[in-house]
Structures are given as C-alpha cells and as structure tokens.
Motif scaffolding. Structure first.
Motif, PDB file in Angstrom:
ATOM      1  N   ASN A 169       0.814  -1.228   0.000  1.00 11.90           N
ATOM      2  CA  ASN A 169       0.000   0.000   0.000  1.00 11.90           C
ATOM      3  C   ASN A 169       0.843   1.271   0.000  1.00 11.90           C
ATOM      4  O   ASN A 169       0.468   2.260  -0.622  1.00 11.90           O
ATOM      5  CB  ASN A 169      -1.016  -0.009   1.147  1.00 11.90           C
ATOM      6  N   PRO A 193      10.165  -6.198  -0.778  1.00 10.96           N
ATOM      7  CA  PRO A 193       8.911  -5.521  -1.113  1.00 10.96           C
ATOM      8  C   PRO A 193       7.809  -6.544  -1.395  1.00 10.96           C
ATOM      9  O   PRO A 193       8.098  -7.700  -1.687  1.00 10.96           O
ATOM     10  CB  PRO A 193       9.262  -4.727  -2.373  1.00 10.96           C
ATOM     11  N   ALA A 194       6.566  -6.091  -1.308  1.00  9.29           N
ATOM     12  CA  ALA A 194       5.448  -6.980  -1.629  1.00  9.29           C
ATOM     13  C   ALA A 194       5.535  -7.388  -3.099  1.00  9.29           C
ATOM     14  O   ALA A 194       6.010  -6.617  -3.945  1.00  9.29           O
ATOM     15  CB  ALA A 194       4.125  -6.279  -1.354  1.00  9.29           C
ATOM     16  N   GLY A 229       9.974 -14.054   1.429  1.00  8.19           N
ATOM     17  CA  GLY A 229       9.692 -13.478   2.752  1.00  8.19           C
ATOM     18  C   GLY A 229       9.969 -14.477   3.865  1.00  8.19           C
ATOM     19  O   GLY A 229      10.675 -14.180   4.834  1.00  8.19           O
ATOM     20  N   ALA A 230       9.430 -15.673   3.706  1.00 10.38           N
ATOM     21  CA  ALA A 230       9.582 -16.684   4.762  1.00 10.38           C
ATOM     22  C   ALA A 230      11.052 -17.069   4.934  1.00 10.38           C
ATOM     23  O   ALA A 230      11.517 -17.264   6.062  1.00 10.38           O
ATOM     24  CB  ALA A 230       8.734 -17.905   4.430  1.00 10.38           C
ATOM     25  N   SER A 246      -0.492  -7.810   7.304  1.00  8.35           N
ATOM     26  CA  SER A 246      -1.712  -8.329   7.915  1.00  8.35           C
ATOM     27  C   SER A 246      -1.442  -9.011   9.256  1.00  8.35           C
ATOM     28  O   SER A 246      -0.313  -9.447   9.531  1.00  8.35           O
ATOM     29  CB  SER A 246      -2.365  -9.333   6.963  1.00  8.35           C
ATOM     30  N   THR A 249      -0.224 -12.860   8.875  1.00  6.39           N
ATOM     31  CA  THR A 249       1.178 -12.966   8.450  1.00  6.39           C
ATOM     32  C   THR A 249       2.102 -12.465   9.556  1.00  6.39           C
ATOM     33  O   THR A 249       3.180 -13.028   9.787  1.00  6.39           O
ATOM     34  CB  THR A 249       1.416 -12.215   7.124  1.00  6.39           C
ATOM     35  N   ASP A 252       2.646 -15.180  11.955  1.00  8.63           N
ATOM     36  CA  ASP A 252       3.544 -16.161  11.365  1.00  8.63           C
ATOM     37  C   ASP A 252       5.003 -15.687  11.438  1.00  8.63           C
ATOM     38  O   ASP A 252       5.907 -16.442  11.809  1.00  8.63           O
ATOM     39  CB  ASP A 252       3.106 -16.361   9.902  1.00  8.63           C
ATOM     40  N   VAL A 253       5.212 -14.411  11.105  1.00 11.74           N
ATOM     41  CA  VAL A 253       6.567 -13.843  11.138  1.00 11.74           C
ATOM     42  C   VAL A 253       7.128 -13.919  12.561  1.00 11.74           C
ATOM     43  O   VAL A 253       8.287 -14.302  12.779  1.00 11.74           O
ATOM     44  CB  VAL A 253       6.537 -12.380  10.627  1.00 11.74           C
ATOM     45  N   LYS A 350     -12.229  -9.450  -1.835  1.00 12.56           N
ATOM     46  CA  LYS A 350     -12.321  -9.416  -0.366  1.00 12.56           C
ATOM     47  C   LYS A 350     -13.240  -8.260   0.073  1.00 12.56           C
ATOM     48  O   LYS A 350     -14.093  -8.425   0.946  1.00 12.56           O
ATOM     49  CB  LYS A 350     -10.906  -9.251   0.215  1.00 12.56           C
TER      50      LYS A 350
HETATM   51  P1  NAI Z   1       0.562  -9.823   3.934  1.00 11.86           P
HETATM   52  O1  NAI Z   1       0.663  -9.398   5.348  1.00 11.86           O
HETATM   53  O2  NAI Z   1       0.536 -11.297   3.690  1.00 11.86           O
HETATM   54  O3  NAI Z   1       1.788  -9.202   3.094  1.00 11.86           O
HETATM   55  C1  NAI Z   1       2.634  -8.174   3.553  1.00 11.86           C
HETATM   56  C2  NAI Z   1       4.080  -8.494   3.224  1.00 11.86           C
HETATM   57  O4  NAI Z   1       4.453  -9.703   3.879  1.00 11.86           O
HETATM   58  C3  NAI Z   1       4.368  -8.735   1.732  1.00 11.86           C
HETATM   59  O5  NAI Z   1       5.668  -8.249   1.426  1.00 11.86           O
HETATM   60  C4  NAI Z   1       4.359 -10.246   1.642  1.00 11.86           C
HETATM   61  O6  NAI Z   1       5.102 -10.747   0.556  1.00 11.86           O
HETATM   62  C5  NAI Z   1       5.012 -10.634   2.958  1.00 11.86           C
HETATM   63  N1  NAI Z   1       4.724 -11.991   3.429  1.00 11.86           N
HETATM   64  C6  NAI Z   1       3.606 -12.735   3.216  1.00 11.86           C
HETATM   65  N2  NAI Z   1       3.706 -13.916   3.828  1.00 11.86           N
HETATM   66  C7  NAI Z   1       4.920 -13.941   4.447  1.00 11.86           C
HETATM   67  C8  NAI Z   1       5.607 -14.894   5.252  1.00 11.86           C
HETATM   68  N3  NAI Z   1       5.063 -16.072   5.543  1.00 11.86           N
HETATM   69  N4  NAI Z   1       6.819 -14.574   5.731  1.00 11.86           N
HETATM   70  C9  NAI Z   1       7.377 -13.383   5.463  1.00 11.86           C
HETATM   71  N5  NAI Z   1       6.779 -12.433   4.700  1.00 11.86           N
HETATM   72  C10 NAI Z   1       5.564 -12.718   4.201  1.00 11.86           C
HETATM   73  O7  NAI Z   1      -0.710  -9.116   3.334  1.00 11.86           O
HETATM   74  P2  NAI Z   1      -1.469  -9.342   1.917  1.00 11.86           P
HETATM   75  O8  NAI Z   1      -1.741 -10.782   1.704  1.00 11.86           O
HETATM   76  O9  NAI Z   1      -0.750  -8.616   0.870  1.00 11.86           O
HETATM   77  O10 NAI Z   1      -2.832  -8.580   2.212  1.00 11.86           O
HETATM   78  C11 NAI Z   1      -3.837  -9.209   2.993  1.00 11.86           C
HETATM   79  C12 NAI Z   1      -4.481  -8.211   3.923  1.00 11.86           C
HETATM   80  O11 NAI Z   1      -3.517  -7.682   4.816  1.00 11.86           O
HETATM   81  C13 NAI Z   1      -5.065  -6.979   3.254  1.00 11.86           C
HETATM   82  O12 NAI Z   1      -6.331  -7.228   2.761  1.00 11.86           O
HETATM   83  C14 NAI Z   1      -5.066  -6.006   4.400  1.00 11.86           C
HETATM   84  O13 NAI Z   1      -6.216  -6.192   5.191  1.00 11.86           O
HETATM   85  C15 NAI Z   1      -3.856  -6.379   5.197  1.00 11.86           C
HETATM   86  N6  NAI Z   1      -2.697  -5.494   4.917  1.00 11.86           N
HETATM   87  C16 NAI Z   1      -2.329  -4.589   5.852  1.00 11.86           C
HETATM   88  C17 NAI Z   1      -1.295  -3.711   5.612  1.00 11.86           C
HETATM   89  C18 NAI Z   1      -0.875  -2.691   6.612  1.00 11.86           C
HETATM   90  O14 NAI Z   1      -0.336  -1.657   6.237  1.00 11.86           O
HETATM   91  N7  NAI Z   1      -1.041  -2.926   7.901  1.00 11.86           N
HETATM   92  C19 NAI Z   1      -0.568  -3.708   4.341  1.00 11.86           C
HETATM   93  C20 NAI Z   1      -0.992  -4.752   3.432  1.00 11.86           C
HETATM   94  C21 NAI Z   1      -2.035  -5.577   3.732  1.00 11.86           C
END
Ligand code: NAI
Ligand code: MG
Length: 497
Positions: A169, A193-194, A229-230, A246, A249, A252-253, A350
């Motif tokens: 975002n 980065p995402a 990421g993992a 999120s 995640t 999990d981290v 979603k």
């Molecule tokens: P996500 O939390 O899975 O992804 C964020 C980052 O974490 C990305 O760089 C992704 O590649 C990385 N990631 C994912 N799984 C990982 C793992 N197992 N180990 C290490 N890194 C990992 O979020 P996602 O799937 O993009 O979006 C899902 C929901 O999360 C959205 O609908 C929103 O509600 C929320 N979100 C919240 C954000 C915030 O600023 N707090 C930003 C993005 C999403």
C-alpha cells in the motif's frame, strides 16, 4: 536528457509500461537475476494488465543477500563514522528528489495509487532520508550515576542485519522509513517488497548505492511472501525484522523469528475510529473524513474506517457526506482521479465479500457498495466509495479490517459513548477526533487505546512523529527517534576506577 513527468505519464498510459525498470534483485550493489532464474509478473491495478516481470526470489537469493549484508556490516559500513553515514543518507535524499518524477510514475503504475499521492510518497521518502541523515550522529547514550569508584555508560550499537518486510500500500515510503533508520543506526538491511509492488524499492536501492552506500549495505530481494519473505524471516543471520502487513502474516513472522530469537517490530492492521463531535467545524470534519477513508482507496493501515458520529448532527452530516462521496470520480491513478483502483483482483473480491456480508446482515448501505467499471481503465480493479451505517457495534463491518474504500458509521450520544465506540475493536492503531472543545479532544486522546491520536487533522504529523500500534495492531514504533532506536541494541559498560 531524462524524460519529463508528462513524457513519463504519456509513456506509461500509451505503452502500458515504463522503459528501463529493473528486473533483478539488488544484492551486493548490483542487480542480479534470481539464482533459479525464475521471474514473476507485475500488474497495473488501473488496467488489470501485466506491465513488467521481476525476479522471483527464494532461499538461495536470501542466503546471498544475508551473506552480503553481514559482510558489509563488519566492513566499510562499520568503519564509517556516524557523520559519514549521515552524509550518504543526505545524498540519497537529494537523488530521490532528482528522480522524483520517475519514482512517482513507477509507483503509481505499480500500486495503482493516484499520481498526486505517489508524488507525496516520494517527497516523504526524501524527507525520511533527510531526517535520518541528520539523526545519524545524534544517537547518544547516558552516563550512569554509580558513585566515586565506577564509571558507567550506555552506548547504542547497531542491531546488525535488519530485514524490512514491506507491504504494497505504501511501498516506497514504508521501505524508506525502515531502511533510512536502519542505515542511520549503522545496520545493514535487506528489504523484501510486496510481490504486487517491487519496483520503487529496487529504484531506491539503486539511488542509495549511487549516493555512496557501500555494496551490501542495502539489498533488495523480490518475490513472494511464502518463498522470499519466509526464507528471510527464518534466516539465522538476520538480527531484526520490521514487518508491516496483515495480522495472520504478522503472527507467522513472529513465530518464525522466535526460533532464532530474532527481534521483531510488527505494524499490523487497524479499524481506526474517527470521532466527529457536534461542536466541530463541520466543513473541516467532512474533508477530514473523506480523506481518512478514501485516500489510497482506503488501503491504509491507519485509515479512518469507522466514523463515530454524535447523534445531534448525524442526519445533516451524513446527508452532506453521502452527497460528496457520490460525486467522487474513479479512474486510473496516473490520470489523478479522486479515487484510484485497489491493488488486486483478490483484494477487490475481499472488499466485495465484506460489503455483501454487511448488507445480508441488515446494515444499511448509504453510498456505493459495488464493484465499479470506470471508463478509460480497461478491466482495472475498482470499488465504489462506500458508506455503511452499522447495525450494532459487534457487527463484523465494525470489527474487521476491510482495507478498501468502505466507511462504517457508528452513532453515539456523547463523548463517553464516543470513547467506548472508539475502543470497541481488537485493533489500536490510530484514532482521530474533530471538536472545537480541546478539553474534550484531549480527554478522548487520553482515554482511547491507540498508538497515535489526531486532533482536527487526520494523518497529521511527519517523519518526526513516532508511529505504531497497540494490541492486534502490533508493537514497536517506526519514524522519529523512536524508529531509530528500534535498530539499536543498548550496551552498558561499567569500569571500576
Ligand atoms: P501480507 O501481510 O501477507 O503481506 C505483507 C508483506 O508480507 C508482503 O511483502 C508479503 O510478501 C510478505 N509476506 C507474506 N507472507 C509472508 C511470510 N510467511 N513470511 C514473510 N513475509 C511474508 O498481506 P497481503 O496478503 O498482501 O494482504 C492481505 C491483507 O492484509 C489486506 O487485505 C489487508 O487487510 C492487510 N494489509 C495490511 C497492511 C498494513 O499496512 N497494515 C498492508 C498490506 C495488507
Ligand atoms: Mg503492481
């Protein structure tokens, strides 16, 4: 001659892409392909079309990046004085400003955000590097009052190899605030980065290297969370993880980090309340509410997604709000509409699911409520700016983060009820209040559980203001001097004299 902003926008809109985008990881001061050779597609949310490919990293690439970051930590970067580190960060800020147009157009194309917002993010990234440039040589410890026979002190040392897991975002500004603070503290860093938005972080690393950063001090590994990421968060060579994303995640981290006892800071989601009291300046509050939820199409962890509205003004306020929201124009981010697309097809689904469930549960949809198809935008991913009157405070539409242009309204009778409504979810990231009565506003600010409270201007602040959450919104603080300290480990030294 580098192309002008108008030429870059025209190129992106006419060809669907930009020439010269990097395609590899940035490791050890250069762009490199994934060890496996794998690449993946990146989409323009405004059209739904693929516009570029980038490296799909895995554990091998992560190993290489961690190795280079660890070597840089004990090499040239360790020998640099804090003032020298500051000068390199300052030059990076200058280069970000020099390349602002290209960064902003690439960011808008990749993330779907409106160009004006991408430009603001680029300015904020430059400001962040400038701020931490100035802070690098001001990290002071204290002397310890141990009496006449001892000399004691604390010193702030860099925590080591610091990882940034960055969401889609605010790709550039989130990467910048972690990377600049880590480098200022003397750490080396690896950003992931995402997978939706890899390019601005890669361009940032290239600029920092051009500003004089030693090879390996700032690396970028691209790819999915599950693979790249993992592998990063589970790597024993990593000393600190800053995760923004999120809640699932984040959990999990934290679990992966626990296996190596790696430090973590988690900035997770929110369902942030914005209280509007009867005594506020109504026009200011209306503008504030609209910006708080429709900026970046509502995809902001700190979005003001719950309007907590005092009953005596509610009818009039909602009428005016619905009128304004109905006029907002959707479109491709590079055309600077009022509201841009959401990041992906799955995010759009979603949002649609949440709104359909709210409708089915008997919540009233006051504006929007459907997927949109603006002309000029191919099959991009758009959702109408939406307002929903909450049936009850425990309804999922009040409790769950949607991360889209959907505002929930909760009606309250007085300040105490506004405070109770503000605190009614598991999240505690930010809260806002509009009121002319500053003692009411401060009472709200003290009583609400949130990492930051905004009074009469939502999103007020700057890089000086620490930012982070409580409870399910995470822990740790980015930005400000607090953000710098999260990349330090404190050492106490005591001598008998
Ligand atoms: P996500 O939390 O899975 O992804 C964020 C980052 O974490 C990305 O760089 C992704 O590649 C990385 N990631 C994912 N799984 C990982 C793992 N197992 N180990 C290490 N890194 C990992 O979020 P996602 O799937 O993009 O979006 C899902 C929901 O999360 C959205 O609908 C929103 O509600 C929320 N979100 C919240 C954000 C915030 O600023 N707090 C930003 C993005 C999403
Ligand atoms: Mg993209």
């Amino acid at each position: 001659m580098s192309p002008t902003k108008a030429e870059l926008i025209a190129e992106a809109l006419e060809t669907g892409t930009l020439r010269g985008l990097p395609s590899g990881h940035f490791i050890g001061g250069q762009f490199v392909d994934a060890a496996s050779g794998a690449t993946m597609e990146c989409f323009d949310p405004g059209t739904g079309a693929v516009f570029a490919r980038f490296a799909a990293g895995d554990a091998d690439d992560v190993d290489r990046a961690v190795g280079d970051a660890a070597r840089a930590l004990t090499g040239e970067w360790q020998r640099a004085t804090p003032a020298e580190r500051g000068r390199i960060l300052g030059r990076t800020a200058e280069l970000i400003r020099q390349h602002a147009d290209r960064l902003a157009v690439a960011e808008a194309l990749d993330s779907g955000k409106r160009l004006v917002e991408a430009e603001a993010d680029v300015r904020s990234a430059a400001r962040t590097f400038e701020y931490y440039a100035g802070a690098a040589d001001k990290l002071e410890g204290i002397s310890l009052p141990l009496g006449p026979d001892h000399v004691g002190m604390t010193i702030e040392e860099p925590v080591g190899v610091a990882v940034q897991i960055v969401p889609w975002n605010y790709p550039l500004s989130t990467a910048a605030r972690g990377v600049a603070a880590a480098l200022a503290a003397g750490c080396t860093t690896i950003a992931k980065p995402a997978e939706q938005t890899p390019f601005s972080t890669l361009l940032l690393a290239e600029l920092a290297f051009a500003a004089g950063l030693p090879a390996g001090a700032f690396n970028v590994v691209t790819g999915t969370g599950r693979q790249a990421g993992a592998a990063l968060v589970g790597h024993p060579g990593v000393n600190h993880i800053t995760f923004t994303g999120s809640v699932p995640t984040g959990i999990d981290v934290m679990q992966q980090a626990a296996r190596n006892v790696t430090r973590v800071a988690l900035e997770l989601g929110g369902k942030s309340p914005l209280a509007v009291l009867a005594d506020c300046d109504i026009d200011t509050a209306l503008n504030g509410v609209i910006e708080a939820i429709y900026e970046n199409a509502g995809q902001i962890c700190s979005a003001g997604s719950r309007l907590v509205l005092e009953r005596s003004i509610s009818e009039n306020f909602i009428d005016r709000l619905v009128g304004r929201v109905g006029k907002l124009i959707l479109g491709h981010g590079l055309r600077n509409p009022d509201v841009g697309p959401v990041i992906s097809w799955s995010q759009l689904e979603k949002i649609e699911r949440h709104v359909a469930a709210a409708r089915a549960a008997g919540n009233a949809i006051l504006a929007g409520g459907a997927v949109a198809h603006p002309s000029n935008s191919g099959s991009g991913w758009f959702f109408e700016p939406t307002i929903i009157a909450a049936r009850a405070f425990d309804d999922p539409i009040v409790q769950e983060e949607i991360f889209g242009p959907v505002l929930t309204v909760q009606i309250v009778d007085d300040l105490d009820e506004a405070i109770a409504a503000a605190n009614c979810t598991d999240y505690a990231l930010v809260a806002g209040i509009y009121s002319r009565d500053l003692s009411k506003a401060y009472r709200f600010a003290r009583a609400v559980d949130a990492g930051q409270v905004y009074i009469n201007e939502f999103f007020a602040g700057g890089i000086q203001a620490p930012f982070g959450g409580n409870r399910k919104s995470g822990f740790g603080r980015a930005k400000g001097m607090e953000g710098l300290k999260s990349y330090c480990k404190l050492k106490t030294i005591v001598a008998r004299i």
